[in-house]
Scaffold this active site. Structure first.
Site, short mmCIF file in Angstrom:
data_model
loop_
_atom_site.label_atom_id
_atom_site.label_comp_id
_atom_site.label_asym_id
_atom_site.label_seq_id
_atom_site.Cartn_x
_atom_site.Cartn_y
_atom_site.Cartn_z
N THR A 155 3.86 11.49 8.98
CA THR A 155 3.51 11.54 7.56
C THR A 155 4.57 12.21 6.71
OG1 THR A 155 1.17 11.60 8.19
CG2 THR A 155 1.72 12.29 5.94
N GLU A 169 -3.52 11.06 10.30
CA GLU A 169 -2.58 11.62 9.33
C GLU A 169 -1.96 12.92 9.85
OE1 GLU A 169 -2.40 12.75 4.56
OE2 GLU A 169 -4.32 12.75 5.61
N HIS A 178 4.08 4.72 12.57
CA HIS A 178 4.27 4.62 11.11
C HIS A 178 5.32 5.67 10.72
CE1 HIS A 178 2.48 4.13 6.90
NE2 HIS A 178 3.17 5.26 6.78
N ARG A 218 0.85 -1.20 0.00
CA ARG A 218 0.00 0.00 0.00
C ARG A 218 0.87 1.24 0.00
NH1 ARG A 218 -0.97 4.83 2.36
NH2 ARG A 218 -0.63 3.93 4.44
N ASP A 219 1.51 1.54 1.12
CA ASP A 219 2.32 2.76 1.19
C ASP A 219 3.58 2.63 0.33
OD1 ASP A 219 2.37 5.33 2.07
OD2 ASP A 219 3.21 4.91 4.03
N TYR A 243 -5.93 5.81 11.13
CA TYR A 243 -4.73 6.63 10.94
C TYR A 243 -5.02 8.06 11.36
CZ TYR A 243 -1.77 3.55 7.99
OH TYR A 243 -0.95 2.57 7.52
N HIS A 280 8.40 7.57 8.51
CA HIS A 280 8.98 7.84 7.18
C HIS A 280 10.45 8.22 7.34
CE1 HIS A 280 5.64 7.69 4.18
NE2 HIS A 280 4.94 7.61 5.31
#
Length: 497
Positions: A169, A136, A197, A6-7, A134, A199
């Protein structure tokens, strides 16, 4: 949770086919043994729907359906209808985790947003779906609108939600912020489940993941090879190694030995090559190049650390090139089951270093050819030398060669054409030998070999069999260029005769 499908698919230029998604989903759950996989975004395309249908059909048959998750949207239930068609049972609802995003993207008040979410959760519960959510831009929310984040979490504590997913995000967090923010949230809401999550925009993805675990988060979102938007997500392989080696109080199910296989397959499907120096899964990370390192490994494994390649389905290698020492070459010879005496080993080492100066890399598979070339070269005196040559090959014109050759100290030049570059070279040599009234043998066999599995830059061995006075003999030449290797084999022949 792995979110490569997905991501990770948000990597610019990457799109998995439905069959590729199914293959990777099976591999991630069955072999790599991650706990959950996020496989798609709802409503994206017909192809995405087909891919999720294939995955959920397989997952239902293998009792894995509750481990397959889909990103959904606050769209009044349209995503839930899509999930129903897809056969999915777990939604990861995308909502706004910072006041900035809520005000300027949705243009709603917190109360309006929460009301929309409650309606979706209620509908999902009626359908028998599991709710995850989520937040975001949560990281910016914690920096700039913490009161809103806590207002949101207070609301979620009243809802039928299984996991709250906290994304960095835009990849803006430092490791100290990650620890501080998650610690604060976990202490304030001890009965809620939180996933982090991360990045990787500042290359802090793994550091942030490590601090998130220390702070008490309950789940992590990772991608194979760090695939993802912009600089990508926190990478799966490095994270697993860090947790296993530095956080012994945490137990994870992931199978380290499958990491390399899965990594290579994702690379093949996406067309994104794995950097050679990428930790854990790169081609060079278990390769010693400097001779002193190979020597140290022979002496009580002085250059080993806890990242043993066998853990990850790889093997330690010793590079061959201009920084190689005898120890590097001995290690490679051991793998090939070959032994050399000290004098021959020294000559082979000198040859490898010389080749390393000329070409980017010499492989273990090149070694038998190098040994053959070096030992063969000791059997004659160098009375004939090909000093220089120009080889031409142009479309519509016959290949031609101009040579300068030294025979017993005297240099001769000649030019000739032929059916190919090597044929033109031989014809030029024959011209010189006719002028000197010297006989030239017949070429009766010509064979070219490269090491199995090599690339276009591999060393090339050319073996040529000659016939003179009813006797046959063979000479070999070695070079990364096929025609040059044939010229070297020819030069050996001229010295032998």
């Amino acid at each position: 949770m792995d979110t490569t499908l997905r991501d990770g698919e948000q990597t610019s230029g990457v799109s998995f086919s439905s069959s590729e998604k199914l293959t990777l989903a099976q591999l991630l759950l069955d072999e790599l043994k991650v706990d959950r996989i996020e496989v798609a975004s709802a409503r994206v395309s017909d192809g995405e729907l087909l891919a999720v249908q294939k995955i959920t059909e397989w997952a239902a048959e293998t009792n894995n359906l509750d481990r397959v998750e889909v990103l959904t949207f606050t769209d009044g239930g349209i995503s839930l209808d899509w999930m129903e068609k897809a056969g999915a049972k777990v939604q990861n609802l995308l909502t706004k985790g910072s006041l900035n995003h809520l005000k300027y993207q949705l243009k709603k008040t917190p109360e309006e947003h929460f009301s929309d979410i409650a309606a979706i959760f209620s509908s999902a519960k009626q359908k028998g779906y599991t709710n995850n959510i989520y937040l975001e831009d949560w990281s910016n929310g914690m920096r700039n609108s913490k009161e809103y984040v806590f207002q949101f979490l207070d609301f979620l504590a009243t809802q039928p939600v299984k996991r709250i997913l906290l994304p960095d995000t835009l990849g803006i967090l430092t490791h100290t912020e990650t620890f501080s923010f998650i610690s604060e949230i976990v202490k304030r809401y001890p009965n809620l489940h939180f996933d982090f999550h991360g990045h990787n925009d500042y290359d802090l993805g793994v550091a942030n993941v490590m601090e998130a675990v220390k702070a008490g988060c309950h789940g992590l979102h990772l991608t194979v090879n760090g695939m993802g938007e912009r600089a990508g997500n926190a990478p799966m392989a490095s994270t697993i190694a860090v947790i296993n080696d530095f956080l012994p109080e945490v137990t994870i199910s992931a199978n380290e030995t499958a990491l390399h296989k899965v990594s290579k397959l994702v690379s093949a499907f996406t067309g994104f090559r794995i950097p050679a120096n990428k930790p854990i899964v790169g081609d060079n990370v278990f390769t010693q190049t400097a001779g002193i390192h190979a020597d140290g490994d022979n002496k009580n494994n002085l250059y080993f650390n806890d990242l043993l390649p066998e853990r990850f389905g790889q093997k330690r290698k010793y590079a061959l090139g201009k920084t190689s020492g005898k120890a590097n070459i001995q290690k490679n010879l051991q793998d090939l089951g070959l032994t050399l005496n000290d004098e021959d080993l020294k000559k082979v080492t000198q040859k490898v270093i010389a080749l390393g100066d000329k070409k980017e890399r010499v492989t273990k598979e090149d070694l038998p050819y190098i040994i053959s070339d070096v030992l063969d070269s000791q059997e004659y005196l160098n009375k004939v030398m090909v000093k220089s040559y120009v080889l031409t090959h142009s479309k519509g014109l016959k290949p031609s060669t101009t040579i300068a050759i030294e025979i017993d100290g005297e240099v001769h030049e000649a030019n000739a054409q032929g059916d190919g570059q090597f044929d033109a070279f031989i014809n030029a040599i024959k011209k010189v030998y006719r002028i000197k009234k010297m006989s030239f043998p017949n070429l009766i066999d010509y064979a070219v070999r490269i090491p199995p599995g090599s690339n276009s830059d591999a060393l090339c061995e050319t073996s040529i069999t000659w016939e003179k006075n009813a006797k046959e003999f063979t000479t070999r030449g070695l070079d990364s260029d096929q025609t040059v290797s044939a010229i070297k084999a020819t030069e050996k022949m001229l010295n032998i005769i």
